[in-house]
Scaffold this motif. Structure first.
Motif, PDB file in Angstrom:
ATOM      1  N   UNK A   1      22.519   3.940  -5.942  1.00  0.00           N
ATOM      2  CA  UNK A   1      22.247   5.226  -6.593  1.00  0.00           C
ATOM      3  C   UNK A   1      21.759   6.261  -5.581  1.00  0.00           C
ATOM      4  N   UNK A   2      22.332   7.458  -5.631  1.00  0.00           N
ATOM      5  CA  UNK A   2      21.899   8.511  -4.711  1.00  0.00           C
ATOM      6  C   UNK A   2      20.595   9.196  -5.139  1.00  0.00           C
ATOM      7  N   UNK A   3      20.133   8.883  -6.349  1.00  0.00           N
ATOM      8  CA  UNK A   3      18.883   9.468  -6.855  1.00  0.00           C
ATOM      9  C   UNK A   3      17.959   8.352  -7.303  1.00  0.00           C
ATOM     10  N   UNK A   4      16.658   8.629  -7.346  1.00  0.00           N
ATOM     11  CA  UNK A   4      15.736   7.617  -7.873  1.00  0.00           C
ATOM     12  C   UNK A   4      16.043   7.305  -9.342  1.00  0.00           C
ATOM     13  N   UNK A   5      15.848   6.037  -9.709  1.00  0.00           N
ATOM     14  CA  UNK A   5      16.013   5.601 -11.100  1.00  0.00           C
ATOM     15  C   UNK A   5      14.644   5.152 -11.596  1.00  0.00           C
ATOM     16  N   UNK A   6      14.259   5.673 -12.752  1.00  0.00           N
ATOM     17  CA  UNK A   6      12.981   5.319 -13.376  1.00  0.00           C
ATOM     18  C   UNK A   6      13.272   4.612 -14.689  1.00  0.00           C
ATOM     19  N   UNK A   7      12.691   3.449 -14.873  1.00  0.00           N
ATOM     20  CA  UNK A   7      12.786   2.738 -16.133  1.00  0.00           C
ATOM     21  C   UNK A   7      11.600   3.106 -17.009  1.00  0.00           C
ATOM     22  N   UNK A   8      11.863   3.637 -18.187  1.00  0.00           N
ATOM     23  CA  UNK A   8      10.821   3.956 -19.159  1.00  0.00           C
ATOM     24  C   UNK A   8      10.945   2.911 -20.268  1.00  0.00           C
ATOM     25  N   UNK A   9      10.250   1.797 -20.073  1.00  0.00           N
ATOM     26  CA  UNK A   9      10.415   0.625 -20.932  1.00  0.00           C
ATOM     27  C   UNK A   9       9.533   0.781 -22.165  1.00  0.00           C
ATOM     28  N   UNK A  10      10.184   1.011 -23.304  1.00  0.00           N
ATOM     29  CA  UNK A  10       9.478   1.314 -24.546  1.00  0.00           C
ATOM     30  C   UNK A  10       9.317   0.107 -25.464  1.00  0.00           C
ATOM     31  N   UNK A  11       9.766  -1.064 -25.049  1.00  0.00           N
ATOM     32  CA  UNK A  11       9.674  -2.273 -25.869  1.00  0.00           C
ATOM     33  C   UNK A  11      10.280  -3.432 -25.111  1.00  0.00           C
ATOM     34  N   UNK A  12      10.714  -4.482 -25.815  1.00  0.00           N
ATOM     35  CA  UNK A  12      11.263  -5.648 -25.127  1.00  0.00           C
ATOM     36  C   UNK A  12      12.411  -5.307 -24.180  1.00  0.00           C
ATOM     37  N   UNK A  13      12.363  -5.913 -22.995  1.00  0.00           N
ATOM     38  CA  UNK A  13      13.434  -5.824 -21.993  1.00  0.00           C
ATOM     39  C   UNK A  13      13.844  -7.264 -21.702  1.00  0.00           C
ATOM     40  N   UNK A  14      15.040  -7.623 -22.111  1.00  0.00           N
ATOM     41  CA  UNK A  14      15.476  -9.022 -22.064  1.00  0.00           C
ATOM     42  C   UNK A  14      16.769  -9.122 -21.264  1.00  0.00           C
ATOM     43  N   UNK A  15      16.935 -10.219 -20.543  1.00  0.00           N
ATOM     44  CA  UNK A  15      18.167 -10.485 -19.806  1.00  0.00           C
ATOM     45  C   UNK A  15      18.470  -9.388 -18.807  1.00  0.00           C
ATOM     46  N   UNK A  16      19.716  -8.903 -18.834  1.00  0.00           N
ATOM     47  CA  UNK A  16      20.144  -7.859 -17.907  1.00  0.00           C
ATOM     48  C   UNK A  16      19.298  -6.601 -18.060  1.00  0.00           C
ATOM     49  N   UNK A  17      18.810  -6.353 -19.268  1.00  0.00           N
ATOM     50  CA  UNK A  17      17.909  -5.228 -19.488  1.00  0.00           C
ATOM     51  C   UNK A  17      16.617  -5.376 -18.715  1.00  0.00           C
ATOM     52  N   UNK A  18      16.213  -6.602 -18.456  1.00  0.00           N
ATOM     53  CA  UNK A  18      15.005  -6.887 -17.670  1.00  0.00           C
ATOM     54  C   UNK A  18      15.324  -6.940 -16.179  1.00  0.00           C
ATOM     55  N   UNK A  19      16.357  -7.679 -15.815  1.00  0.00           N
ATOM     56  CA  UNK A  19      16.611  -7.917 -14.392  1.00  0.00           C
ATOM     57  C   UNK A  19      16.989  -6.651 -13.639  1.00  0.00           C
ATOM     58  N   UNK A  20      17.689  -5.738 -14.280  1.00  0.00           N
ATOM     59  CA  UNK A  20      18.074  -4.514 -13.583  1.00  0.00           C
ATOM     60  C   UNK A  20      16.878  -3.617 -13.286  1.00  0.00           C
ATOM     61  N   UNK A  21      15.781  -3.806 -13.998  1.00  0.00           N
ATOM     62  CA  UNK A  21      14.578  -3.013 -13.714  1.00  0.00           C
ATOM     63  C   UNK A  21      14.106  -3.215 -12.279  1.00  0.00           C
ATOM     64  N   UNK A  22      14.341  -4.399 -11.733  1.00  0.00           N
ATOM     65  CA  UNK A  22      13.940  -4.671 -10.355  1.00  0.00           C
ATOM     66  C   UNK A  22      14.781  -3.889  -9.353  1.00  0.00           C
ATOM     67  N   UNK A  23      15.884  -3.291  -9.801  1.00  0.00           N
ATOM     68  CA  UNK A  23      16.724  -2.467  -8.939  1.00  0.00           C
ATOM     69  C   UNK A  23      16.303  -1.000  -8.984  1.00  0.00           C
ATOM     70  N   UNK A  24      15.410  -0.662  -9.905  1.00  0.00           N
ATOM     71  CA  UNK A  24      14.978   0.715 -10.082  1.00  0.00           C
ATOM     72  C   UNK A  24      13.884   1.056  -9.064  1.00  0.00           C
TER      73      UNK A  24
END
Length: 179
Positions: A105-128
């Motif tokens: 990504x050419x820009x910063x990515x921010x995860x605004x986690x508003x509830x459960x983050x499971x599977x790919x929804x969780x693992x991709x957060x480590x890329x943010x």
């Protein structure tokens, strides 16, 4: 929808005047679980981000009570009459493409986690670049119980970010982590 945005069914986009693009997973009745088309839509968004000079940051969040339940397992069944091997390889390729687009990504990515983050929804957060979580956020990777391998680069990113013991608890034992 704003002019120039890709046409999306499972994701909402809002571009703020400040150059902040807000991407919202939009399947709240299904905890924002991701269908095969959802991965493709997210990749479309990332291609848009890569090509747009006016976007300064991407914020990813979920609608309703969940961030993302990850892959929609019933929705991911191979349709009758289709070549299972071909369909599964295409899904693998789509997921790989999306992961590469997130990593580059050419820009910063921010995860605004508003509830459960499971599977790919969780693992991709480590890329943010930054993750902000509500008190209701729970992070879970049920790969071992589903006989799946960890995805979204998590076998590399989780040990580096969380340390090997916590990473193994999550990735190999399926333990959850709360905000």
């Amino acid at each position: 929808m704003t002019a120039g945005f890709p046409e999306l069914k499972y994701i909402k986009l809002e571009l703020l005047e400040s150059g902040v693009l807000v991407m919202t997973f939009n399947r709240p009745k299904h905890m924002n679980s991701m269908l095969p088309a959802s991965y493709c839509e997210w990749a479309q968004v990332m291609k848009y981000v890569h090509a747009s000079a006016n976007i300064r940051v991407l914020v990813v969040t979920g609608s309703g009570a969940a961030y993302s339940a990850g892959q929609d397992l019933p929705g991911g069944r191979v349709p009758d009459g289709e070549d299972e091997k071909k369909v599964l390889w295409q899904r693998r390729n789509d997921t790989c493409e999306l992961t590469k687009l997130l990593v580059t990504s050419p820009v910063p990515i921010i995860g605004a986690v508003n509830g459960p983050a499971i599977g790919y929804g969780c693992t991709t957060l480590a890329l943010f670049d930054l993750v902000v979580a509500a008190d209701t956020a729970v992070f879970r990777t049920p790969f071992a119980e589903l006989a799946f391998c960890p995805e979204g680069c998590s076998s590399v990113t989780f040990p580096r970010i969380l340390g090997p013991i916590v990473a193994n608890d999550m990735l190999l034992m399926g333990k959850s982590m709360s905000a």
